[in-house]
Design an enzyme around this catalytic site. Structure first.
Site, PDB file in Angstrom:
ATOM      1  N   HIS A  94       0.819  -1.225   0.000  1.00 21.77           N
ATOM      2  CA  HIS A  94       0.000   0.000   0.000  1.00 21.77           C
ATOM      3  C   HIS A  94       0.849   1.270   0.000  1.00 21.77           C
ATOM      4  O   HIS A  94       0.312   2.365  -0.126  1.00 21.77           O
ATOM      5  CB  HIS A  94      -1.007  -0.019   1.156  1.00 21.77           C
ATOM      6  CG  HIS A  94      -0.473   0.397   2.478  1.00 21.77           C
ATOM      7  ND1 HIS A  94      -0.014  -0.495   3.426  1.00 21.77           N
ATOM      8  CD2 HIS A  94      -0.334   1.622   3.029  1.00 21.77           C
ATOM      9  CE1 HIS A  94       0.372   0.174   4.499  1.00 21.77           C
ATOM     10  NE2 HIS A  94       0.196   1.451   4.283  1.00 21.77           N
ATOM     11  N   ASP A 147      -0.210  -7.494   1.823  1.00 23.20           N
ATOM     12  CA  ASP A 147       0.308  -6.121   1.801  1.00 23.20           C
ATOM     13  C   ASP A 147       1.836  -6.153   1.857  1.00 23.20           C
ATOM     14  O   ASP A 147       2.448  -5.857   2.874  1.00 23.20           O
ATOM     15  CB  ASP A 147      -0.284  -5.337   2.982  1.00 23.20           C
ATOM     16  CG  ASP A 147      -0.028  -3.851   2.874  1.00 23.20           C
ATOM     17  OD1 ASP A 147       0.485  -3.400   1.833  1.00 23.20           O
ATOM     18  OD2 ASP A 147      -0.339  -3.139   3.850  1.00 23.20           O
ATOM     19  N   GLY A 240       2.737   6.876   8.634  1.00 26.35           N
ATOM     20  CA  GLY A 240       4.101   7.133   8.161  1.00 26.35           C
ATOM     21  C   GLY A 240       5.062   6.012   8.495  1.00 26.35           C
ATOM     22  O   GLY A 240       6.158   5.952   7.978  1.00 26.35           O
ATOM     23  N   SER A 242       4.206   2.872   7.998  1.00 26.02           N
ATOM     24  CA  SER A 242       3.874   1.800   7.056  1.00 26.02           C
ATOM     25  C   SER A 242       5.081   1.312   6.276  1.00 26.02           C
ATOM     26  O   SER A 242       5.935   2.103   5.872  1.00 26.02           O
ATOM     27  CB  SER A 242       2.845   2.296   6.040  1.00 26.02           C
ATOM     28  OG  SER A 242       1.567   2.202   6.572  1.00 26.02           O
ATOM     29  N   GLY A 243       5.104   0.019   6.040  1.00 29.76           N
ATOM     30  CA  GLY A 243       6.169  -0.551   5.243  1.00 29.76           C
ATOM     31  C   GLY A 243       7.406  -0.890   6.048  1.00 29.76           C
ATOM     32  O   GLY A 243       8.229  -1.683   5.626  1.00 29.76           O
TER      33      GLY A 243
END
Ligand SMILES: [Ca+2]
Length: 307
Positions: A94, A147, A240, A242-243
């Site tokens: 995402h 994801d 922020g 994320s990942g």
């Protein structure tokens, strides 16, 4: 939010599908959970920054990267990621929009000032999981959402004091309830609060699937292909992050067990709504397949003739 999401989703040809998800959820009376959080696909992503954490000691998480995209001639941090090999970075699907240009900053500590040891890497290719976003399409393993994305850097990066890869966990390994892991990221310091300039870290114990899937926790929204951590109502990932990695030390080695995926719309640090990560150990085969494909592995062929 909704308009933006639909427009961006539409470009990916997933608009109708997302509507279906939303409608089905409304029917299921799960209205407290916004549909866009199921398989978060906001771009730029709006998930997970560390709340309740502390400044990381500089370069103590040398596999943490900052994924940045080009906006009006400047680079903006959008997501975290994890260096897992000299030219490979793991992040969340995402985080990726096909319409944006990205770069990876390794060895970074403070996003607002120049750091010694920080290296900018160009992106050669980004591979998003082919079944990303199919939350309702559950495969034979009970997986969904997917994801996860891999970024191949144009050049391999040199290992240094500030840049090192994290280990991948063994295929299928699930950590026990309460296992102490660490979340790191430049995400928001509080719900709707400011972004972090300095990399944040926080202890986030694993919440096992049995607990996390209880109805007063995340219920059926968490899949076995995800791992939950936190949920104490104090410490959490936020927008922020994320990942970025959920880093867990095992047998003296740091392994990346999770990729920050989503949190609660009620606020990043909501009790019994732990931060949800893509469980890396569920995607070891996928990671290996993608890497082998791009390596263009040459198999040896015996040069004899059969008579
Ligand atoms: Ca910097």
């Amino acid at each position: 939010m909704c308009t933006i999401e639909l427009r961006e989703v539409e470009e990916d040809g997933l608009c109708e599908y997302s509507h279906n998800v939303w409608v089905k959820l409304m029917v299921s009376s799960l209205i407290s959970v916004p549909w866009q959080l199921l398989c978060p696909h906001t771009v730029p992503p709006l998930l997970a920054r560390v709340v309740g954490g502390e400044d990381a000691r500089a370069h103590s998480w040398p596999w943490q990267i900052s994924l940045q995209y080009s906006r009006n001639g400047a680079w903006s941090h959008t997501c975290g990621g994890t260096l897992i090999a000299p030219s490979w970075v793991l992040t969340a699907a995402h985080c990726i929009s096909s319409s944006l240009t990205y770069r990876v900053v390794l060895g970074e500590h403070n996003l607002e000032v120049e750091d010694d040891g920080a290296v900018v890497a160009e992106v050669e290719k980004i591979i998003v999981h082919e079944k990303w976003n199919s939350f309702l399409i559950i495969d034979s393993k009970g997986y969904g959402c997917n994801d996860i994305a891999l970024i191949k850097l144009s050049q391999p990066v040199q290992r240094s004091d500030t840049i090192q890869a994290a280990c991948l966990p063994p295929n299928g390994l699930e950590l026990e309830n309460g296992y102490p892991c660490e979340i790191t990221g430049w995400g928001r310091l509080s719900t709707n609060g400011p972004l972090a300039e300095v990399l944040q870290q926080a202890r986030l114990p694993v919440v096992d699937h049995e607990t996390c899937s209880q109805s007063d926790w995340w219920g059926g929204l968490v899949r076995t292909s995800m791992v939950c951590a936190g949920g104490d109502g104090v410490v959490a990932g936020c927008n922020g992050d994320s990942g970025g990695p959920l880093s867990c030390q095992r047998n003296g080695l740091w392994e990346v067990h999770g990729i920050v995926s989503f949190g609660s719309s009620w606020g990043c640090n909501t009790a019994k709504k732990p931060t949800v990560f893509t469980r890396v150990s569920a995607y070891i085969d996928w990671i290996n397949e993608v890497r082998a494909e791009l390596w263009g592995w040459v198999l040896p062929v015996l040069l004899h003739v059969q008579v």
